[in-house]
Scaffold this active site. Structure first.
Site, mmCIF file in Angstrom:
data_model
loop_
_atom_site.group_PDB
_atom_site.id
_atom_site.type_symbol
_atom_site.label_atom_id
_atom_site.label_comp_id
_atom_site.label_asym_id
_atom_site.label_seq_id
_atom_site.Cartn_x
_atom_site.Cartn_y
_atom_site.Cartn_z
ATOM 1 C CG ASP A 162 -1.749 -1.040 1.478
ATOM 2 O OD1 ASP A 162 -2.100 -1.666 0.481
ATOM 3 O OD2 ASP A 162 -2.128 -1.267 2.646
HETATM 4 N N1 URA Z 1 -0.981 -5.573 4.524
HETATM 5 C C1 URA Z 1 -1.409 -4.297 4.434
HETATM 6 O O1 URA Z 1 -2.369 -3.911 5.096
HETATM 7 N N2 URA Z 1 -0.770 -3.473 3.595
HETATM 8 C C2 URA Z 1 0.303 -3.824 2.867
HETATM 9 O O2 URA Z 1 0.846 -3.015 2.128
HETATM 10 C C3 URA Z 1 0.735 -5.156 2.962
HETATM 11 C C4 URA Z 1 0.071 -6.008 3.805
#
Ligand code: URA
Length: 240
Positions: A107
């Site tokens: 993310d």
């Molecule tokens: N879990 C999340 O919430 N975000 C990420 O980027 C990876 C795993």
């Protein structure tokens, strides 16, 4: 012996960049040059040994596989180009001068270990759900965990949208009267999974860093820096 001639779409897909259908689109969009000239015909013949092919200004070299570990900063998008002009992971690997794709995504607000490669088979091996490669995250939560919260994370939760998380490994690192820091290892890769797991038990995530994929650790790679992995290091990420 290596074929001396191939069509432009095949040269790009053979380099592990994307499917032939996608590379045909890119060629049509004028993103590909052969010997310095934009070629929009995907069926254009290329002399694979001597012609020089560039995609978006980056030189394509057939077959030589490359594996890169990037310590992705927060606030950076895991994609090529962003319609809102936000920084992308490609801004951090400009010096590499090779085309690679990110294996999965983090993310925008998540930082840490991201592997980029031109090896599609390797990418698939890491990503396919059956491979169950463990990924470990360092989490700072905006609240104090109770023992039952760790239990819930470890044994699986309803994380909404009809999805559940599977078994996980949780290790408390530190806790004070406001925050909890812990490591969470999961073997799935559902969208925003860690944040949704924490949301499901009422804890907001303040910081999320991926610190390990398989047996490959982020180590002391500085934020925003990348390193080219040797074969052995790249294989470590596939270890369960
Ligand atoms: N879990 C999340 O919430 N975000 C990420 O980027 C990876 C795993």
């Amino acid at each position: 012996m290596k074929k001396a001639r191939a069509t432009l779409d095949r040269v790009l897909s053979k380099a592990g960049i994307a499917s032939r259908a996608t590379t045909r689109e890119w060629i049509g969009e004028g993103r590909v040059k052969v010997n310095g000239r934009v070629i929009r015909n995907p069926d254009h013949w290329v002399e694979t040994v001597k012609d020089v092919v560039h995609l978006d200004g980056l030189k394509i070299r057939e077959e030589k596989k490359i594996y890169v570990a990037l310590n992705k900063p927060g606030g950076v998008v895991t994609s090529f180009g962003d319609n809102r002009n936000r920084p992308t992971v490609y801004d951090y690997i400009k010096k590499l001068d090779r085309w690679v794709f990110p294996v999965g995504r983090l993310d925008m607000d998540t930082s840490g270990l991201l592997i980029l490669t031109n090896d599609t088979q390797y990418g698939e091996a890491l990503l396919q759900p059956e491979s169950k490669i463990p990924k470990t995250y360092y989490v700072k939560a905006a609240s104090v965990f109770a023992a039952g919260d760790y239990f819930d994370l470890a044994y699986g939760l309803d994380i909404g949208r009809g999805e559940t998380s599977g078994r996980a490994i949780v290790r408390e690192v530190r806790v004070n009267d406001k925050y909890t820091w812990f490591e969470l290892t999961i073997t799935e890769g559902k969208n925003r999974q860690v944040r949704r797991m924490c949301d499901a038990i009422g804890h907001a995530v303040l910081k999320l860093v991926r610190i390990r994929i398989g047996d490959l650790s982020l180590g002391d790679l500085p934020v925003g820096q990348f390193k080219v992995l040797n074969h052995e290091e790249a294989q470590k990420a596939l270890q369960k």
